[in-house]
Scaffold this motif. Structure first.
Motif, mmCIF file in Angstrom:
data_model
loop_
_atom_site.group_PDB
_atom_site.id
_atom_site.type_symbol
_atom_site.label_atom_id
_atom_site.label_comp_id
_atom_site.label_asym_id
_atom_site.label_seq_id
_atom_site.Cartn_x
_atom_site.Cartn_y
_atom_site.Cartn_z
ATOM 1 N N TYR A 1 -0.702 -1.239 -6.364
ATOM 2 C CA TYR A 1 -1.960 -1.051 -5.655
ATOM 3 C C TYR A 1 -2.339 0.413 -5.567
ATOM 4 C CZ TYR A 1 -1.873 -5.924 -4.316
ATOM 5 O OH TYR A 1 -1.861 -7.277 -4.344
ATOM 6 N N SER A 2 -1.387 1.286 -5.924
ATOM 7 C CA SER A 2 -1.706 2.713 -5.860
ATOM 8 C C SER A 2 -1.827 3.235 -7.293
ATOM 9 C CB SER A 2 -0.612 3.465 -5.110
ATOM 10 O OG SER A 2 0.531 3.543 -5.918
ATOM 11 N N TYR B 1 1.129 -0.132 5.913
ATOM 12 C CA TYR B 1 1.012 0.271 4.521
ATOM 13 C C TYR B 1 -0.449 0.114 4.124
ATOM 14 C CZ TYR B 1 6.054 0.033 4.488
ATOM 15 O OH TYR B 1 7.371 0.242 4.767
ATOM 16 N N PRO B 2 -1.192 1.213 4.066
ATOM 17 C CA PRO B 2 -2.633 1.098 3.824
ATOM 18 C C PRO B 2 -2.972 0.464 2.486
ATOM 19 C CG PRO B 2 -1.921 3.403 3.798
ATOM 20 C CD PRO B 2 -0.772 2.601 4.279
ATOM 21 N N GLU B 3 -2.039 0.498 1.532
ATOM 22 C CA GLU B 3 -2.349 -0.034 0.203
ATOM 23 C C GLU B 3 -2.168 -1.553 0.120
ATOM 24 O OE1 GLU B 3 0.069 2.027 0.936
ATOM 25 O OE2 GLU B 3 1.963 1.349 0.097
ATOM 26 N N LEU B 4 -1.607 -2.150 1.159
ATOM 27 C CA LEU B 4 -1.429 -3.606 1.157
ATOM 28 C C LEU B 4 -2.557 -4.274 1.947
ATOM 29 C CD1 LEU B 4 2.392 -4.038 1.897
ATOM 30 C CD2 LEU B 4 1.257 -3.899 -0.312
ATOM 31 N N THR C 1 6.188 4.643 8.703
ATOM 32 C CA THR C 1 6.705 3.304 8.439
ATOM 33 C C THR C 1 8.229 3.273 8.352
ATOM 34 O OG1 THR C 1 6.086 3.768 6.162
ATOM 35 C CG2 THR C 1 4.709 2.229 7.373
ATOM 36 N N TYR D 1 0.995 -7.535 4.061
ATOM 37 C CA TYR D 1 1.804 -6.776 5.015
ATOM 38 C C TYR D 1 2.531 -7.721 5.967
ATOM 39 C CZ TYR D 1 2.810 -3.699 8.971
ATOM 40 O OH TYR D 1 3.419 -3.029 9.981
ATOM 41 N N LYS E 1 3.955 8.278 6.850
ATOM 42 C CA LYS E 1 3.120 7.230 7.431
ATOM 43 C C LYS E 1 3.713 6.646 8.708
ATOM 44 C CE LYS E 1 2.764 4.695 3.693
ATOM 45 N NZ LYS E 1 2.371 4.099 2.399
ATOM 46 N N LYS F 1 7.937 -5.648 -1.754
ATOM 47 C CA LYS F 1 6.965 -4.819 -1.041
ATOM 48 C C LYS F 1 6.713 -3.520 -1.800
ATOM 49 C CE LYS F 1 7.164 -1.304 1.222
ATOM 50 N NZ LYS F 1 7.994 -0.232 1.675
ATOM 51 N N LYS G 1 4.654 -4.128 -4.996
ATOM 52 C CA LYS G 1 3.246 -4.351 -4.652
ATOM 53 C C LYS G 1 2.573 -3.012 -4.381
ATOM 54 C CE LYS G 1 3.179 -8.919 -2.734
ATOM 55 N NZ LYS G 1 3.734 -9.561 -1.551
ATOM 56 N N SER G 2 3.258 -2.186 -3.591
ATOM 57 C CA SER G 2 2.672 -0.892 -3.245
ATOM 58 C C SER G 2 2.397 -0.053 -4.497
ATOM 59 C CB SER G 2 3.580 -0.111 -2.302
ATOM 60 O OG SER G 2 3.580 -0.709 -1.038
#
Lengths: 254, 339
Positions: free
Chosen positions: A18-19, B86-89, A95, B94, A93, A11, A14-15
């Protein structure tokens, strides 16, 4: 449940990708290291041509040593960027609440996140090793490979230690920038301690120098594997992970 | 299924939850009701294993939440108040992460994802980044996250917040359908929601339970008092005179209607038999009654009254309830357009 460590790591990775941060860090690292490397090569070539009055100039050795020095300096700036968001963003966030209420232990969360950062850094180092090919291809006397590997081991250990400290500092705040600044200041101070005790290795100066990762990195860079220095890096890593663990525990109590 | 006994939680010196005890039976949908700051979120967080209580115990499926956190967490699905995304997924990535951590076997993961996407209306956005989704979709992703492993116990903290009316209805339907084979606790401050979905309601204020019953029984509580709305034409002073002279009319209020010379009256009667006499008195006083109807008692009325009584009680006890007492809405004055 070692699997959960992998899931958290997956996870995280991936994050990153994507950033933009991952790409910024990768590009900066490769550019800076590559540019300095080319400068080093030119210097080595000039010096080899000119010759030194004292001893025969070892071009490859000069390039490798300085290459590692460049990497350890660039890491000072880049590692805080890598660790800053690891916990701070999750807190911001909301999370963290997800991670804490999923069937995950704190250890799994911490290791998963660490491994993700660590793998990313290994990718950086692979990139930084590519230019070394030139030495094997073009140098009159190709360098020995083992000392280079030992040098990289030192860099990897340094990275692991700094990452774990950065993770700890990232758990303290919800603000990425604050986390990055704290990590940067801590690491630069630790680097700076290396300057102490150059004159006399006594008392406080010696202690401060011992605390600096650079003083332990040196022996790796010249290709000697010394257990006492290995122990230093592992201790710092364990210390950072331990602090991270404790703050995660305490987050739940607030 | 859920047993909470003598639960308390202190934030510093501030008691967020005090001595809370309740049980939820398997397959029951329990509504958690209370003003902001009453301790709803704190209680749910403790139940979900996010934070430990300061005192008391929570047991889910017979296991203590603090002693067996991982076992209990596997049986729970939890939607926090702040939807953790998670906004980037993408939605799929997710939910895939959640499914993996929830230990759904690799072979069943795809099927579980398909089912939950259909159930939560996410079919069209599976490949989209969460950061690009509207608030309504994000809320649904949050709900999907809590349901994907089909947990025994579902804890939803304000599941319909931020949704539009149509979506709210969909989510309510979803929750109701889940209630058939799951145990659900949900918090909200939308009262009609509770009477529509929940079999039992728990009203808390200042971290304490002040009422616990079915929505029907709760509304039954204050129907002994009768609240009527009336539209009257005539002189205001005359109207006030007549109302003041009436018997069994402990509270009343007059406000001006849109048309000049017309008045809205809110009348609280302690005796329903009084109605014909009151109407006659108004007519004899030269006032024309255009409308006169009994207001249906809603859960909202019960809620406000209970909260008010509680606050009055605290104020009388010289306790620190000013904060709430100050803005506690007046039953008569404020919600004339209740359902």
């Amino acid at each position: 449940m070692i699997k959960n460590v992998w899931h958290v790591m997956g996870k995280e990775l991936k994050s990153y990708f994507y950033s933009p941060v991952a790409y910024v860090v990768l590009t900066l690292f490769i550019l800076l290291v590559g540019w300095r490397y080319s400068v080093l090569l030119v210097n080595a070539a000039l010096q080899t041509a000119a010759g030194t009055p004292y001893a025969p100039f070892d071009g490859p050795q000069y390039v490798i040593l300085n290459h590692f020095a460049v990497i350890s300096t660039v890491l000072l700036f880049l590692l805080p960027l890598i660790t800053m968001g690891v916990y701070a963003e999750e807190k911001k966030k909301g999370t963290m609440e997800l991670l804490f209420t999923l069937p995950l232990s704190n250890g799994q969360i911490i290791l998963g996140k660490f491994l993700a950062n660590f793998l990313f850094c290994l990718l950086l180092f692979c990139g930084s090793a590519v230019p070394l090919i030139t030495l094997f291809r073009f140098a009159a006397a190709p360098p020995a490979i083992i000392p280079i590997l030992v040098g990289y081991l030192g860099i990897v250990l340094l990275t692991a230690a700094v990452l774990s400290l950065g993770h700890f500092l990232s758990t303290l705040t919800e603000n990425q920038i604050v986390a990055a600044a704290l990590t940067f200041v801590l690491v630069i101070v630790l680097y700076f301690f290396n300057e102490f005790g150059q004159a006399g290795n006594e008392g406080l100066a010696a202690v401060l120098r011992y605390l600096s990762p650079l003083s332990h990195l040196e022996s790796f860079l010249v290709g000697t594997l010394d257990v006492s220095h290995l122990i230093y890096f592992i201790s710092v890593w364990v210390f950072g992970i331990f602090l991270t663990y404790r703050t995660l525990e305490s987050l739940r109590w607030r | 299924m859920i047993e909470v006994s003598h639960l308390s939680k202190l934030y510093g010196n501030f008691p967020a939850v005090r001595d809370l005890s309740f049980r939820v039976r398997p397959g029951e949908i329990l509504g958690f009701l209370g003003p902001n700051g009453a301790g709803k979120t704190t209680t749910m967080r403790i139940l979900a294993g996010y934070m430990p209580p300061s005192g008391g115990t929570c047991r889910i499926g017979g296991k203590d939440v603090m002693d067996h956190p991982l076992t209990v967490k596997r049986r729970i699905g939890y939607l926090p108040e702040q939807v953790p995304l998670y906004p980037e997924l993408t939605v799929e990535e997710y939910l895939g992460f959640i499914a993996r951590v929830r230990a759904i076997p690799a072979g069943e993961r795809g099927g579980a994802l398909d089912r939950i996407a259909v159930r939560c209306g996410l079919k069209d956005v599976r490949k989209k980044l969460i950061g690009r989704l509207s608030k309504g979709y994000r809320q649904r992703v949050g709900i999907a996250q809590a349901l994907i492993h089909s947990p025994d116990v579902i804890i939803l903290d304000e599941p319909t917040i931020g949704l539009d009316p149509a979506q709210i209805r969909e989510v309510r339907e979803l929750i109701r359908s889940l209630g058939e084979d799951h145990t659900i606790i949900l918090s909200t401050h939308i009262l009609p929601e509770v009477s529509q979905i929940c079999q039992r309601v728990l009203i808390i204020n200042h971290g304490r339970i002040i009422a616990e019953d079915t929505p029907e029984n709760l509304t039954g509580r204050i129907t002994k008092r009768l609240v009527c709305d009336s539209l009257v034409q005539g002189d205001r002073d005359r109207l006030a005179e007549v109302l003041a002279a009436a018997e069994n009319l402990p509270e009343w209020e007059i406000t001006a209607a849109e048309e000049p010379g017309m008045w809205h009256c809110t009348l609280v009667l302690s005796d329903g038999e009084q109605r014909p006499r009151l109407l006659a008195a108004l007519q004899n006083g030269g006032l024309a009654v255009y409308e006169f109807h009994r207001r249906r008692v809603s859960l909202e009325d019960v809620f406000l009254q209970l909260i008010m009584e509680e606050n009055d009680g605290l104020a009388a006890g010289a306790s620190g309830a000013e904060m709430y007492a100050a803005d506690a809405p007046d039953l008569v004055a404020d919600h004339g357009d209740g359902p």
